[in-house]
Motif scaffolding. Sequence first.
Motif, PDB file in Angstrom:
ATOM      1  N   THR A 267      27.009 118.570  55.108  1.00  0.00           N
ATOM      2  CA  THR A 267      25.880 117.645  54.884  1.00  0.00           C
ATOM      3  C   THR A 267      26.381 116.208  54.812  1.00  0.00           C
ATOM      4  N   GLY A 390      15.449 111.446  58.593  1.00  0.00           N
ATOM      5  CA  GLY A 390      16.625 111.104  57.794  1.00  0.00           C
ATOM      6  C   GLY A 390      16.301 110.583  56.418  1.00  0.00           C
ATOM      7  N   THR A 419      19.911 119.370  56.807  1.00  0.00           N
ATOM      8  CA  THR A 419      20.999 120.131  57.439  1.00  0.00           C
ATOM      9  C   THR A 419      20.765 121.618  57.162  1.00  0.00           C
TER      10      THR A 419
HETATM   11  P1  ATP Z   1      23.672 115.813  50.716  1.00  0.00           P
HETATM   12  O1  ATP Z   1      22.828 117.036  50.716  1.00  0.00           O
HETATM   13  O2  ATP Z   1      25.124 116.088  50.912  1.00  0.00           O
HETATM   14  O3  ATP Z   1      23.391 114.903  49.575  1.00  0.00           O
HETATM   15  P2  ATP Z   1      21.829 114.693  52.657  1.00  0.00           P
HETATM   16  O4  ATP Z   1      20.772 115.403  51.890  1.00  0.00           O
HETATM   17  O5  ATP Z   1      21.655 113.232  52.918  1.00  0.00           O
HETATM   18  O6  ATP Z   1      23.281 114.936  52.006  1.00  0.00           O
HETATM   19  P3  ATP Z   1      20.961 115.721  55.223  1.00  0.00           P
HETATM   20  O7  ATP Z   1      20.814 117.174  55.297  1.00  0.00           O
HETATM   21  O8  ATP Z   1      21.481 114.991  56.405  1.00  0.00           O
HETATM   22  O9  ATP Z   1      22.000 115.415  54.065  1.00  0.00           O
HETATM   23  O10 ATP Z   1      19.594 115.034  54.868  1.00  0.00           O
HETATM   24  C1  ATP Z   1      18.434 115.720  54.454  1.00  0.00           C
HETATM   25  C2  ATP Z   1      17.653 114.878  53.481  1.00  0.00           C
HETATM   26  O11 ATP Z   1      17.219 113.650  54.110  1.00  0.00           O
HETATM   27  C3  ATP Z   1      16.361 115.494  53.010  1.00  0.00           C
HETATM   28  O12 ATP Z   1      16.588 116.390  51.953  1.00  0.00           O
HETATM   29  C4  ATP Z   1      15.543 114.280  52.580  1.00  0.00           C
HETATM   30  O13 ATP Z   1      15.939 113.801  51.318  1.00  0.00           O
HETATM   31  C5  ATP Z   1      15.931 113.263  53.626  1.00  0.00           C
HETATM   32  N1  ATP Z   1      14.966 113.258  54.750  1.00  0.00           N
HETATM   33  C6  ATP Z   1      15.185 113.722  55.992  1.00  0.00           C
HETATM   34  N2  ATP Z   1      14.126 113.508  56.780  1.00  0.00           N
HETATM   35  C7  ATP Z   1      13.190 112.893  56.042  1.00  0.00           C
HETATM   36  C8  ATP Z   1      11.853 112.413  56.288  1.00  0.00           C
HETATM   37  N3  ATP Z   1      11.283 112.492  57.477  1.00  0.00           N
HETATM   38  N4  ATP Z   1      11.198 111.857  55.252  1.00  0.00           N
HETATM   39  C9  ATP Z   1      11.748 111.753  54.033  1.00  0.00           C
HETATM   40  N5  ATP Z   1      13.003 112.181  53.748  1.00  0.00           N
HETATM   41  C10 ATP Z   1      13.721 112.738  54.730  1.00  0.00           C
END
Ligand code: ATP
Length: 652
Positions: A267, A390, A419
């Motif tokens: 992640t 994101g 992820t």
């Molecule tokens: P880690 O889990 O290691 O802290 P991360 O959560 O940033 O890292 P990713 O899996 O890349 O890793 O990101 C998913 C997260 O991004 C979601 O849980 C949410 O918080 C945020 N997110 C993704 N897409 C959206 C969206 N369209 N609107 C709001 N938040 C979003």
Amino acid sequence: MAKWVVEDRKVKHVYWPSDAMKKRAWISDESFYREGQKDPVKFWEKRASEALDWKKKWKHAYQQGKKPWQFKWFVGAEINACYNALDRHIKAGSGDREAIVWVPEPTDDKPKTYTYKMLYDEVNRLASAMKKLGVRKGDRVSIYLPMIPEVVISMLATSRLGAIHSVCFSAFSGESLRDRVDDANSKLIITADGYYRRGKPLDLKKNADIGASAPSVKHVIVVKRTRLDVAWNKKKDLWYHELLKKADKYCEPTFVESNEKLFLLYTSGTTGKPKGIVHDTGGYLTQAYWTTKLDFDLHDSDLFWCTADVGWVTGHTYGCYGPLLLGARMLMFEGAPDYPDPGRWWKIVADHKVTVFYTAPTAIRMFIKFGDQWPEKYDLSTLRILGTVGEPIDVEAWMWYFRKIGGGRCPVIDTWWQTETGGTLINSLPGVGPFIPTVSGRMFPGTHHILLDEDGDEVKMGQGGYLAQVPPFAPGMLRGVYRNEKKYIDTYWSRFPGYYDTSDGAVMREYETIRVTGRVDDTMKVAGHRLSTAELENAINKHKLVRESAVVPKPHEIKGEVPVAFVLLKGQAKASDALKQEIVKHVDKMIGPTARPGEIYFVEDVPKTRSGKIMRRILRGLLKNDKDLGNLTTLMNPECVEVLKKIVGYKA
Ligand code: ATP
Ligand code: MG
């Protein structure tokens, strides 16, 4: 129990699909939603049959074990990911279709187009070579490559062998690569001599060598991209082009049981140390296929550009597997968005006639900063659909994207996913809608989320809560944290027994839509009220002189916590106490005095992950004078932390 404060506003802008969009869209009515609601397992079973070529059909479409996290899709079925992405298109006579339009960063290098047949030939040769090097089903292969077609070719060659890929973002350090290689126990690394970034060739091999020092690594395959003179280890290193020249033309695909691992991916690390997320094969591919097809309404005539690096899950699902499973055309760009000038992305859209464009709020905000003159220079009229992912997107960024890039024609598909979820789960579909700034939209057909309060009771419409997934879990869902079952159970399955805990907060809005307000860890409790950072940032960003903001809680004797805002101003704005007062008043008006920031800092930059997300936990640590600010290895701009320390008077 703390009540979540949500901006109590009537949704001002609600957009619905045009008649033209409805007419051409794969889905333009409720039938898919109804089918998914009635029987999700049957729904996905049907979708899996329609989308993919299975060597053997499943015995059970869905099996739920005793514990909620023990679920499986398509039990007993056999499938190969690479066969589905390539072989079957060749067999169907579509070998000459374009698969990847690759745009190198240097403007004097010519773009290169790969047809499905060209991809197939190269993947087969690479897989044959890897097999000779001893890569077998279940082995882990680390891929450390920039945005060049060989990254997709390497992923597909790995999955052709039934092996498991673990892609590490090429801008991560050698040490980060080594951590991931060690965790995965990879036998092989595929990397490059270097790549171009802002006009300069960068040596990637020197970082790869740090990763290759892990004892599990037997070989390193090196793609020649820059002709830099790189260090060479005769015992391990092999040139990609030399291997391919000697390799067999065909490599039999290894079909695996649907629940075997397809890949590991770490992640972003926004909340802490990255977790090695495990994805299966058949379930993941099913969700990748359908979400790509329906979210972006992809047709043969489209050119889809997902700007995410393949190092992130977005690049896996929408920059590799999804489009290739569909036999679609996609664009891949090697370089920086602002090289040689901030018009580069828009020039690419115009030159190649991109029709569907998918990016992140952080990129949109960067382009707002560069100014409207850059997109205005180019003809963006081929665009039909825009996507974002994101982070929560604020109204300002949404409207700019919609108007300046989409010309007010293109629906903005705000896809919420993780992820862990493998594919999108909450977003409106282009032919159905609605499209509302800051609101991700509806649940993807066949999937179900609910909003819970701290006691696990469902909250009412318009109220904030914890976003959780209800079984049967979506087919693309993670199957574990690599070699760490405890972390898997603690992180995702402990807070609400029986549900998957997303760790995000959200609000149910009108038209059956969901607005995700950000990570639950990022919410704060002010005088008994729960406030989300996204809510506050959205309000602050609406101020006409504000470009971006990050809000975090600071401990407060009486109220428990107060919000503190780090504000980045627009170019022409001057920082002053009067402006601080104005922003405070603005928040009062938008949300209410409960949300009033206790302090506002005007800053040039806030810490961000390499995927561009704001790292609020570091800001929180700075305000609390935490001795240990935590893991900074995934930061894009570590230098700004030192500047912020001075600004907030950090003492530790
Ligand atoms: P880690 O889990 O290691 O802290 P991360 O959560 O940033 O890292 P990713 O899996 O890349 O890793 O990101 C998913 C997260 O991004 C979601 O849980 C949410 O918080 C945020 N997110 C993704 N897409 C959206 C969206 N369209 N609107 C709001 N938040 C979003
Ligand atoms: Mg996360």
